[in-house]
Design an enzyme around this catalytic site. Structure first.
Site, PDB file in Angstrom:
ATOM      1  N   SER A   1      74.916 189.147  22.331  1.00  0.00           N
ATOM      2  CA  SER A   1      75.835 188.976  21.237  1.00  0.00           C
ATOM      3  C   SER A   1      77.260 189.488  21.521  1.00  0.00           C
ATOM      4  O   SER A   1      78.183 189.150  20.799  1.00  0.00           O
ATOM      5  CB  SER A   1      75.306 189.718  20.008  1.00  0.00           C
ATOM      6  OG  SER A   1      75.219 191.117  20.267  1.00  0.00           O
TER       7      SER A   1
ATOM      8  N   SER B   1      72.345 192.415  24.849  1.00  0.00           N
ATOM      9  CA  SER B   1      73.680 191.915  24.485  1.00  0.00           C
ATOM     10  C   SER B   1      74.841 192.422  25.307  1.00  0.00           C
ATOM     11  O   SER B   1      75.966 191.955  25.129  1.00  0.00           O
ATOM     12  CB  SER B   1      73.957 192.180  23.016  1.00  0.00           C
ATOM     13  OG  SER B   1      73.260 191.242  22.255  1.00  0.00           O
TER      14      SER B   1
ATOM     15  N   LYS C   1      84.023 195.693  20.778  1.00  0.00           N
ATOM     16  CA  LYS C   1      83.190 194.755  20.003  1.00  0.00           C
ATOM     17  C   LYS C   1      83.362 195.043  18.510  1.00  0.00           C
ATOM     18  O   LYS C   1      83.417 196.210  18.111  1.00  0.00           O
ATOM     19  CB  LYS C   1      81.724 194.924  20.426  1.00  0.00           C
ATOM     20  CG  LYS C   1      80.772 193.898  19.819  1.00  0.00           C
ATOM     21  CD  LYS C   1      79.346 194.094  20.359  1.00  0.00           C
ATOM     22  CE  LYS C   1      78.367 193.094  19.817  1.00  0.00           C
ATOM     23  NZ  LYS C   1      77.001 193.254  20.360  1.00  0.00           N
TER      24      LYS C   1
HETATM   25  N1  GLN Z   1      69.466 188.359  21.834  1.00  0.00           N
HETATM   26  C1  GLN Z   1      68.834 189.468  21.204  1.00  0.00           C
HETATM   27  C2  GLN Z   1      68.777 189.251  19.712  1.00  0.00           C
HETATM   28  O1  GLN Z   1      69.148 188.220  19.302  1.00  0.00           O
HETATM   29  C3  GLN Z   1      69.541 190.732  21.539  1.00  0.00           C
HETATM   30  C4  GLN Z   1      70.785 190.940  20.767  1.00  0.00           C
HETATM   31  C5  GLN Z   1      71.452 192.250  21.082  1.00  0.00           C
HETATM   32  O2  GLN Z   1      71.193 192.866  22.107  1.00  0.00           O
HETATM   33  N2  GLN Z   1      72.279 192.674  20.153  1.00  0.00           N
HETATM   34  O3  GLN Z   1      68.385 190.056  18.963  1.00  0.00           O
END
Ligand code: GLN
Length: 485
Positions: A153, A177, A78
């Site tokens: 994400s 994410s 990532k």
């Molecule tokens: N969807 C969550 C957010 O927008 C989690 C994102 C993540 O785990 N990086 O913060």
């Protein structure tokens, strides 16, 4: 079978037997990337030359007997994990040209184990989002259905593995994410216990919630990757000195003696009926394998979205203060004064969602509002943790959906941040409590979209997750389906 279709353990076996070389495998994955990347957009940066050089090195090491656990295995990473000499953008214009001078500890570890890094994957800007649509350098597509989101994400990481561009990837999970895109893309993803895996070199979003973890196509591979990335790191002050078991050895034995808790609050209105059916089917499979199924309650679940969306933005507003155009990253060159340079750098460098989070966080932390918002949220966070502690007195593993719905159409929720925030309701609390969680494929909807099953356990009980998910994977025996690419 093409080499790019092999799982990590299959590829390792072939390489050990001399039937496949790391260079052949890497070339096969790069070929697959050439064939499908236009459609799936999983990568921000592809490091062809670097990958081939690493593969040649891996082949040499294997010959001399110096090869590590992942010797010659191509992986993606990532784009928020620092890779020395390889651009790390965090999906943001702010870091468009940022080339880190060091490797994240997890990157060092996979390299040390002989893995070949193919490139860096698309993601929501600074990991804020649930669909990866806020990436400044391409939006990943769900390989199971054209026009559908991959989740986020870590969407690019999940897509690179699901579409066979590589057999494994590293992502990060702050509120779901890893688990959510793994679920929406039909692969395995694990968020380890907070402190189990080093965060050194992981670009900070919300430091008390962030955790690095693996994506793979099988539970066996997930255990292999966990063996490599876990462990104490003196460079991360929140890393925990805890023995790392051999995770692969937890993949034996049936479900007899294991208690699986079904949290009542995770099966309420808003849950898609097909998702619900798939989870119930998985529960039945585990019951037949000898697990004891009981109902449990996590009464503060309804507050987790509110608590998370105060704590995560508060920490983000502080962490992202460093992007001021001075030290590194984008700088607006048109401003005349220092103050204007700060303002314009941040106005032009960050996208809408990141700005929204910085505003919410700054507000929640400001004097006068701190007690009402940040402090209150931190107190409720403890109640959420206590719910888990209590439920783990009566069960070993919790089973639930990962998300209330399967993948949705691209663009569907982009104008409605609240709708997106609500889709995180089933994953956020594991991060708030610091416990491990994973997503393992549970089945497909009638439309052909994958649905994952979420398993959660008490702190440092990843072995129970792996054992349960392995049994589920074996019990379900999901048919191999054709991707929509
Ligand atoms: N969807 C969550 C957010 O927008 C989690 C994102 C993540 O785990 N990086 O913060």
């Amino acid at each position: 079978m093409n080499p790019y279709e092999l799982t990590i353990s299959q590829a390792l076996k072939e390489m050990e037997q001399g039937e496949l070389s790391a260079v052949e495998l890497t070339k096969s994955c790069l070929g697959r990337i050439d064939a499908v990347e236009k459609e799936v957009s999983a990568f921000v940066t592809i490091d062809r030359e670097g990958a081939l050089a690493q593969a040649e090195n891996a082949d040499r090491q294997r010959k001399t007997g110096d090869g590590g656990t992942l010797c010659g295995i191509p992986l993606s990473v990532k784009d928020l994990l620092c890779t020395k000499g390889l651009r790390t953008t965090c999906g943001s214009k702010m870091l468009e040209n940022y080339v880190p001078p060091y490797n994240a500890t997890v990157v060092e570890k996979i390299k040390g184990a002989g893995a070949v890094i193919l490139g860096k994957t698309t993601m929501d800007e600074f990991a804020m989002g649930s669909s990866s649509e806020s990436c400044a350098f391409g939006v990943p597509n769900n390989p199971w259905k054209k026009g559908y989101v991959a989740g986020g994400s870590s969407g690019g990481s999940a897509v690179s593995v699901a579409s066979h561009e590589c057999p494994g990837s590293l992502g990060s999970d702050t509120g779901g994410s890893i688990r959510q895109p793994a679920s929406l893309c039909g692969i395995v993803g694990m968020k380890p216990t907070y402190g189990r895996v080093s965060r050194y070199g992981l670009t900070a979003f919300a430091s008390s919630l962030d955790q690095v973890g693996p994506f793979c196509r099988t539970v066996e591979d997930c255990a292999l990757m966990m063996n490599v990335i876990s462990g104490y790191d003196q460079m991360d002050s929140t890393s925990v000195k805890q023995d790392v078991p051999d995770f692969s050895s937890s993949l034996t034995g049936g479900m007899e003696g294991l208690k699986i808790g079904v949290p009542r609050e995770y099966f309420t209105k808003g849950l898609d009926s097909e998702v619900e059916k798939i989870i119930h089917n998985s529960i039945e499979v585990l019951r037949k394998q000898g697990a004891d199924i009981i109902e449990v309650s996590l009464p503060h679940t309804e507050y987790c979205v509110a608590v998370y969306y105060l704590i995560a933005p508060s920490e983000a507003s502080s962490n992202l203060a460093r992007y001021d155009g001075v030290l590194y990253g984008y700088r607006d060159m048109e401003a005349d004064t220092l103050m204007d340079m700060y303002k314009q750098t941040r106005s032009k460098g960050f996208g809408a969602e990141v700005k929204r989070r910085i505003l919410i966080g700054t507000y929640a932390l400001s004097s006068g509002y701190y007690d009402a918002y940040y402090k209150k949220a931190s107190q409720v966070r403890t109640l959420i943790l206590n719910d888990f502690k209590k439920s783990f007195e009566s069960c070993d593993v919790l089973i639930s959906p990962v998300t209330p719905t399967p993948a949705w159409k691209m663009g569907e929720n982009t104008e409605d941040p609240l709708a997106i925030y609500m889709s995180d309701i089933l994953t956020l609390s594991a991060n708030l409590a610091g416990i491990p969680g994973m997503s393992v494929p549970g089945g497909f909807t009638a439309e052909g979209l994958p649905v994952g099953v979420q398993l959660q356990a008490a702190h440092f009980q990843e072995e129970k997750l792996l054992k349960t998910s392995f049994n589920l994977e074996q019990g379900l025996r999901l048919e191999r389906r054709k991707l929509d690419i």
